[in-house]
Design a protein around this motif. Structure first.
Motif, PDB file in Angstrom:
ATOM      1  N   PRO A 123      -0.465 -38.944   0.957  1.00 47.36           N
ATOM      2  CA  PRO A 123      -0.484 -37.472   0.919  1.00 47.36           C
ATOM      3  C   PRO A 123      -0.403 -36.843   2.310  1.00 47.36           C
ATOM      4  N   ARG A 127       2.687 -34.549   3.871  1.00 46.67           N
ATOM      5  CA  ARG A 127       2.459 -33.195   4.389  1.00 46.67           C
ATOM      6  C   ARG A 127       3.111 -33.002   5.748  1.00 46.67           C
ATOM      7  N   HIS A 128       3.159 -34.065   6.536  1.00 45.47           N
ATOM      8  CA  HIS A 128       3.643 -33.946   7.903  1.00 45.47           C
ATOM      9  C   HIS A 128       5.013 -34.595   8.114  1.00 45.47           C
TER      10      HIS A 128
END
Length: 283
Positions: A123, A127-128
């Motif tokens: 996760p 996100r990055h």
């Protein structure tokens, strides 16, 4: 690359106590990342600790260690740039002789441990727009005699990497496989010691059948470790896999890895059998 705590990117390297993992952690820190270096013992943590390298106690087979790592990532103010799955053990033994529990232990460390860490950090990576770099092996392309346990895990890691890459590519994330050949690290010596331990537990009949093969295998391992690339040289390739803007799906390390991955694609099985047998015997 800025190195302020608010914006500095973080990289996780598992199996960073010695060898390729330690060299990769140092190289990535030198390039400006904050590296969370997974080690199994406090003394290993003391050895790897350095500017930009933060040791974390991480046995990839222990869920509590993985949960602690995920919590450390959650509190990090910058981005998680990459996960380098390097933790592995080398188990070399004839198929017939290796107890099933040893097969399971090898898969727990080399495959399921990597999957568990990746699942926990995925996760944050998504996100990055981070990436996963899985350290496979030439043994993930060609399985030499007595290397069934180790190669089995690496073949599986290659397949898992392919599936994950195809799942997350539409989400803007890369999955890269690095396939080292011979690298001068402590894993070679540990592999020889482990082979000797397992050989001592074989029955007299098994020792008669496989003793010469194991002696040749250990001699081949020792020669590879003496002639292989240094861990620092190999770490340059891993750092490239982490930092390349458009990374390849696979990188090899060393001429032997490049050669045998090509031979595995091109040659008939029987011919490849003869070549790998000659490689072990040194003829």
């Amino acid at each position: 690359m800025t190195t302020s705590a608010e914006t500095q990117s973080c990289v996780v390297v598992t199996g960073a106590s010695t060898g390729l993992g330690a060299a990769s952690a140092r190289e990535l820190a030198r390039r400006g990342f904050h590296v969370l270096a997974g080690v199994r013992r406090d003394q290993d943590a003391d050895a790897i600790r350095a500017p930009g390298v933060e040791p974390v106690i991480l046995d990839v087979t222990k869920p509590e260690h993985i949960a602690d790592l995920a919590a450390r990532i959650a509190e990090w103010p910058g981005a998680l740039r990459a996960l380098v799955n390097n933790a592995a053990i080398s188990v070399t033994a004839p198929f017939e002789t290796l107890p099933l529990d040893e097969w399971r232990r090898t898969f727990e460390v080399n495959l399921f441990g990597q999957i568990a860490v990746t699942q926990a950090l995925l996760p944050a990576l998504l996100r990055h727009s981070g990436r996963v770099v899985n350290i496979s092996s030439i043994g993930g392309k060609v399985a030499l005699a007595t290397c069934g346990p180790y190669s089995g895990t690496k073949f599986a890691l290659e397949a898992v990497s392919d599936a994950l890459r195809r799942e997350v590519a539409p989400l803007g994330m890369h999955v890269v496989v690095v396939e080292p050949g011979a690298v001068r690290t402590a894993i070679g010596g540990r592999a020889i010691a482990e082979t000797d331990r397992l050989a001592a537990a074989m029955s007299p009949e098994q020792q008669e059948r496989y003793g010469p093969l194991l002696q040749a295998t250990n001699a081949n391992t020792a020669a590879n470790m003496a002639n292989g690339r240094s861990a620092d040289q190999a770490a340059q390739v891993i750092a490239k896999a982490v930092t390349a803007g458009k990374p390849r799906t696979r990188y090899t390390i060393g001429w032997d890895a490049a050669l045998f991955t090509r031979l595995a694609r091109l040659l008939p099985d029987r011919l490849l059998d003869r070549i790998t047998a000659a490689r072990i015997s040194g003829s």
